[in-house]
Design a protein around this motif. Structure first.
Motif, PDB file in Angstrom:
ATOM      1  N   HIS A  83       0.862  -1.149  -0.036  1.00 32.01           N
ATOM      2  CA  HIS A  83      -0.053   0.072   0.009  1.00 32.01           C
ATOM      3  C   HIS A  83       0.844   1.228  -0.022  1.00 32.01           C
ATOM      4  O   HIS A  83       1.330   1.702   0.953  1.00 32.01           O
ATOM      5  N   LEU A  84       1.416   1.581  -1.050  1.00 24.84           N
ATOM      6  CA  LEU A  84       2.095   2.787  -1.218  1.00 24.84           C
ATOM      7  C   LEU A  84       1.955   3.546  -2.732  1.00 24.84           C
ATOM      8  O   LEU A  84       1.911   2.935  -3.538  1.00 24.84           O
ATOM      9  N   GLY A  85       1.545   4.740  -2.712  1.00 23.85           N
ATOM     10  CA  GLY A  85       1.453   5.575  -3.786  1.00 23.85           C
ATOM     11  C   GLY A  85       0.225   4.719  -4.639  1.00 23.85           C
ATOM     12  O   GLY A  85      -0.659   4.401  -4.050  1.00 23.85           O
ATOM     13  N   GLY A 127       6.322  -4.567   3.162  1.00 23.79           N
ATOM     14  CA  GLY A 127       6.863  -3.288   3.400  1.00 23.79           C
ATOM     15  C   GLY A 127       6.435  -2.705   4.701  1.00 23.79           C
ATOM     16  O   GLY A 127       6.102  -3.183   5.788  1.00 23.79           O
ATOM     17  N   CYS A 128       7.141  -1.524   4.763  1.00 25.49           N
ATOM     18  CA  CYS A 128       6.912  -0.715   6.053  1.00 25.49           C
ATOM     19  C   CYS A 128       5.292  -0.592   6.587  1.00 25.49           C
ATOM     20  O   CYS A 128       5.013  -0.531   7.602  1.00 25.49           O
ATOM     21  N   PHE A 129       4.584  -0.519   5.175  1.00 26.72           N
ATOM     22  CA  PHE A 129       2.967  -0.469   5.725  1.00 26.72           C
ATOM     23  C   PHE A 129       2.775  -1.736   6.463  1.00 26.72           C
ATOM     24  O   PHE A 129       1.772  -1.335   7.504  1.00 26.72           O
ATOM     25  N   ASN A 150       3.506   5.894   6.437  1.00 27.96           N
ATOM     26  CA  ASN A 150       4.787   5.707   5.910  1.00 27.96           C
ATOM     27  C   ASN A 150       4.985   6.290   4.788  1.00 27.96           C
ATOM     28  O   ASN A 150       5.931   6.875   4.382  1.00 27.96           O
ATOM     29  N   TRP A 151       3.933   6.513   3.881  1.00 25.88           N
ATOM     30  CA  TRP A 151       4.155   6.664   2.323  1.00 25.88           C
ATOM     31  C   TRP A 151       3.220   7.968   2.258  1.00 25.88           C
ATOM     32  O   TRP A 151       2.012   7.782   1.458  1.00 25.88           O
ATOM     33  N   GLY A 152       3.589   8.958   2.456  1.00 24.92           N
ATOM     34  CA  GLY A 152       3.059  10.346   2.149  1.00 24.92           C
ATOM     35  C   GLY A 152       1.922  10.773   2.868  1.00 24.92           C
ATOM     36  O   GLY A 152       1.298  11.830   2.757  1.00 24.92           O
ATOM     37  N   GLY A 365      15.766  -1.680  -8.601  1.00 29.40           N
ATOM     38  CA  GLY A 365      16.474  -0.366  -8.683  1.00 29.40           C
ATOM     39  C   GLY A 365      15.591   0.828  -8.133  1.00 29.40           C
ATOM     40  O   GLY A 365      14.420   0.682  -8.317  1.00 29.40           O
ATOM     41  N   TRP A 366      16.325   1.509  -7.328  1.00 33.70           N
ATOM     42  CA  TRP A 366      15.496   2.449  -6.418  1.00 33.70           C
ATOM     43  C   TRP A 366      15.978   3.880  -6.856  1.00 33.70           C
ATOM     44  O   TRP A 366      17.340   4.143  -6.592  1.00 33.70           O
ATOM     45  N   TYR A 367      15.279   4.723  -7.668  1.00 32.98           N
ATOM     46  CA  TYR A 367      15.875   6.029  -8.060  1.00 32.98           C
ATOM     47  C   TYR A 367      15.190   7.404  -7.658  1.00 32.98           C
ATOM     48  O   TYR A 367      14.325   6.995  -6.766  1.00 32.98           O
TER      49      TYR A 367
HETATM   50  O1  AHR Z   1       9.879  -0.723  -1.213  1.00 32.98           O
HETATM   51  C1  AHR Z   1       9.767   0.165  -0.290  1.00 32.98           C
HETATM   52  C2  AHR Z   1      10.448   0.241   1.024  1.00 32.98           C
HETATM   53  O2  AHR Z   1      11.441  -0.198   1.081  1.00 32.98           O
HETATM   54  C3  AHR Z   1       9.551  -1.135   1.958  1.00 32.98           C
HETATM   55  O3  AHR Z   1       8.331  -0.404   2.278  1.00 32.98           O
HETATM   56  C4  AHR Z   1      10.481  -1.341   3.006  1.00 32.98           C
HETATM   57  O4  AHR Z   1      10.342  -2.687   3.348  1.00 32.98           O
HETATM   58  C5  AHR Z   1      11.876  -0.901   2.331  1.00 32.98           C
HETATM   59  O5  AHR Z   1      12.588  -0.103   3.104  1.00 32.98           O
END
Ligand code: AHR
Length: 558
Positions: A83-85, A127-129, A150-152, A365-367
Motif C-alpha cells: 500500500h504505497l502510492g 513493506g513498512c506499511f 509511511n508513504w506520504g 533499482g531505486w531511483y
Molecule cells: O519498497 C519500499 C520500502 O523499502 C518498503 O516498504 C520497505 O520494506 C523498504 O525499506
C-alpha cells in the motif's frame, strides 16, 4: 515517507572504482611462445587497421549439458505489492463502480498482463506499511479509513483488504505471501488474522469470513513475520526480534487442512539489509537461534533486502541519463552476489543442509522520484537499464538456487522497479515486465552450468563483465540459455558449444532498445519489446549475434 539517515543505511554501496567481482565465468588464458606473441602482435596491429573501433566481440560459451544443478525455484520470480502510492489504488484496485474495465474492482488489463508472466506469489501488504496494518480495518462492508503514515501520509481507505487481495491472487493465479504486523500489532492480532483466513471450521472468525463472502478457507503459502524490524518495522535489536519471532512462529497458525501435510505455509523471518557487521550479526543471531530451536517454533526462510541505489537518498535518474549512470548502476547491482555469498556462508554454518531459504523479498533499482510526483509515492520510470539489471539479478539468484529459493521484486505496479505503469485507464508494460516474461522457462527449471569468457566492458572508471549467461533444463528436458550483453556499444558474437553434443538450432527472443535509457510510454509502448532471435549452426556450434545492451533467451534443440 520513511526517512533513511545515511548512518542507518545498510545499502550504501562501494566506491565505483572497485574491480568487478568475477565469480562465475572463467578466463581462458593461452600460454604464449615468444614467436607466437610476435605473430599475435602483428595480427592485432593489422586487425586494428582494418577493423573499425567498435568491432564485434566474440564470446565462447560452453554448456555442460551432462551436469544438473539445483532447481531454480519459481518463487524467485515473486512480486511485491505494498500500500504505497499507486501500487494498489489505481494500479490494480479501481473499485467496482469504475469505468475502467474491472472484475470485482480489480483492473482487467493488469490482471491479463500479470497472468501472462505467471506470478508465483505476491508479498502484501508491505513493506513498512505491514507493520502498521491492522487487518480488521480492511474486511466487511464498513471499512475503516486510516492514514498511510509511511508513504506520504495519504488517506488509506482500506477498500483493498484481505478478500480483495485473495480475489486478485485468484484472478492472476498467484499465491499469497502475507506479512504480519510485528512492529505495532500483537501476536494475537496476527493469530486471529490467520485463523480468519485459513480455518475451515465454524469458529466465530471462520463464520465471519463466510459472512464476508468466502466460506472456503484461503491458502497462505508464505508468512512474513515482520518487515525490516531493524528499521521501519520497529528498530529492534536482533535479540529482541528473535524473541518476537519465536512467539509469532508459535502462535500464528495456518488452519487450512490442505496446507497441513503438503504445501505447508513457509515462515519467513526478517533478515539482513546490507553487508556490514550490523547485518552479519543479525544473520548470526537469527540463524543461531534457529539452530537451537525447540519443537514449539520454527522458520523456513530468512529474508534479505537489497536495493540498487548507489547512495541514499536515491538520486540517480530513472530516465534521461547516459552511459555513466548505466555503468554505475549495473556495477552496483552486481554487489548483490557478494552480499548473498556473505549471508549464505553464515547460514551454512548453522544450516549446512540448507533447510532455511534465503528469500530476497525486496530487490530492484531505486531511483530519484520523477519530477512533479509525490516523493512518498516512489514513482520512477523503467528503462532498458532496468531490463539488464533485472536479468543480472535473476541470473545471480539462479546461480544461488540451492539457497535462494524466493525473491520479490520491488514493486509490482507504479512503484520503484515496476512491471506495469498505469495512469487512469492507460497501462504500459515496462522493460522489466518483458524480462520476467522471457524468463518464464526458468521457473522451476534445473540449473545447468555454463562457462564463458565474459570479457569486460569499461566506461569511465567503471569496469563490468561484458557478458552474463545462465542455462537450465525445463521440466520437459528442453535446454534454455540466457545471455546478457552488458556492453551498450559493442555487439557480441556468441559461439555456443554443448559439451560433446551437436546443437541443431536455437531460437527465442531478444530485448534491446535504441538507448540505455529508452522506456515504454503510453504514447509509445513498443520501444522496448522483445523480438525474435535465431542462431545459425556452424560445425555443430550455435552462433548467436547479440545486440549491444541486450538480454536474450533461447531454447536449444540438440
Ligand atoms: O519498497 C519500499 C520500502 O523499502 C518498503 O516498504 C520497505 O520494506 C523498504 O525499506
Amino acid at each position: 515517507m520513511t526517512t533513511k539517515p545515511a548512518a542507518e543505511l545498510p545499502r550504501i554501496l562501494r566506491a565505483n572504482n572497485q574491480e568487478p567481482t568475477r565469480i562465475f565465468h572463467c578466463w581462458r588464458r593461452q600460454p604464449f611462445t615468444k614467436s607466437g606473441s610476435l605473430f599475435i602482435s602483428l595480427v592485432l596491429i593489422v586487425t586494428s587497421l582494418v577493423v573499425p573501433a567498435m568491432a564485434q566481440r566474440k564470446v565462447e560459451l560452453s554448456v555442460d549439458v551432462s551436469k544438473a544443478g539445483a532447481k531454480i525455484d519459481h518463487n524467485i520470480f515473486g512480486q511485491f505489492a505494498e500500500h504505497l502510492g499507486h501500487g494498489i489504488y489505481e494500479g490494480l484496485w479501481v473499485g467496482r463502480d469504475s469505468k475502467i474495465p474491472n472484475t470485482r474492482g480489480i483492473r482487467n488489463d493488469v490482471v491479463a498482463a500479470l497472468k501472462a508472466i505467471k506470478v508465483p506469489n505476491v508479498r502484501w501488504p508491505g513493506g513498512c506499511f505491514a507493520d502498521e496494518y491492522h487487518w480488521r480495518k480492511g474486511i466487511g462492508p464498513q471499512r475503516v479509513v486510516t492514514l498511510n503514515s509511511n508513504w506520504g501520509g495519504v488517506v488509506e481507505p482500506n477498500s483493498f483488504g484481505t478478500h480483495e487481495f485473495m480475489d486478485f491472487l485468484d484472478q492472476i493465479g498467484a499465491e499469497a505471501y502475507v506479512s504480519v504486523n510485528v512492529g505495532s500489532g500483537t501476536p494475537q492480532e496476527s493469530a486471529e488474522w490467520l485463523e480468519y483466513m485459513t480455518t475451515p471450521q465454524a469458529s466465530t472468525l471462520g463464520n465471519e469470513r463466510a459472512t464476508n463472502g468466502h466460506p472456503e478457507p484461503y491458502k497462505v503459502a508464505l508468512l512474513g513475520i515482520g518487515n525490516e524490524s531493524w528499521d521501519c518495522g520497529g528498530n529492534m535489536t536482533a535479540e529482541y526480534y528473535l524473541a518476537q519471532l519465536k512467539i509469532y512462529s508459535r502462535f500464528v497458525r495456518n488452519f487450512n487442512p490442505a496446507q497441513h501435510d503438503k504445501q505447508e505455509m513457509l515462515k519467513i523471518a526478517v533478515g539482513p539489509g546490507g553487508d556490514g557487521p550490523r547485518w552479519t550479526d543479525w544473520t548470526e543471531t537469527i540463524m543461531k537461534g534457529w539452530q537451537n530451536h525447540q519443537w514449539s517454533w520454527d522458520m523456513n526462510g530468512l529474508s534479505l533486502h537489497n536495493y540498487t541505489v548507489v547512495r541514499w537518498p536515491p538520486a540517480f535518474k530513472s530516465t534521461g541519463f547516459g552511459e555513466t549512470e548505466y555503468a554505475q548502476i549495473l556495477k552496483s547491482t552486481l554487489d548483490i552476489d557478494a552480499l548473498i555469498n556473505k549471508h549464505s556462508a553464515i547460514m551454512d554454518k548453522y544450516d549446512p543442509q540448507k533447510k532455511i531459504a534465503l528469500v530476497v523479498d525486496e530487490w530492484g533499482g531505486w531511483y530519484a522520484p520523477l519530477p512533479g510526483s509525490n516523493p512518498g509515492f516512489l514513482v520512477q520510470q523503467n528503462s532498458m537499464r532496468d531490463a539488464v539489471l533485472a536479468a543480472l539479478n535473476l541470473n545471480i539468484f539462479a546461480r544461488h538456487a540451492e539457497r535462494v529459493r524466493g525473491a520479490n521484486i520491488a514493486q509490482m505496479i507504479n512503484v520503484l522497479q515496476a512491471m506495469i505503469i498505469t495512469d487512469k485507464e492507460k497501462m504500459v508494460l515496462t522493460p522489466t515486465y518483458y524480462i520476467f516474461k522471457m524468463y518464464l522457462p526458468f521457473q522451476d527449471a534445473t540449473f545447468v552450468p555454463v562457462t564463458f569468457n565474459a570479457g569486460t566492458y569499461t566506461h569511465d572508471n567503471v569496469t563490468l563483465p561484458g557478458v552474463d549467461a545462465i542455462a537450465a533444463k525445463d521440466k520437459a528436458g528442453k535446454l534454455w540459455l540466457e545471455i546478457t550483453n552488458v556492453d551498450p556499444n559493442q555487439s557480441v558474437e556468441v559461439e555456443v558449444s554443448l559439451d560433446g553434443v551437436t546443437a541443431k538450432s536455437a531460437s527465442g527472443e531478444t530485448l534491446t532498445a535504441p538507448k540505455v535509457d529508452s522506456i515504454n510510454t503510453f504514447a509509445a509502448p513498443n520501444v522496448v519489446v522483445p523480438k525474435p532471435i535465431t542462431a545459425r549452426v556452424q560445425s555443430g556450434k550455435l552462433i548467436l549475434n547479440l545486440e549491444p545492451k541486450s538480454v536474450s533467451v533461447v531454447s536449444v534443440e540438440q
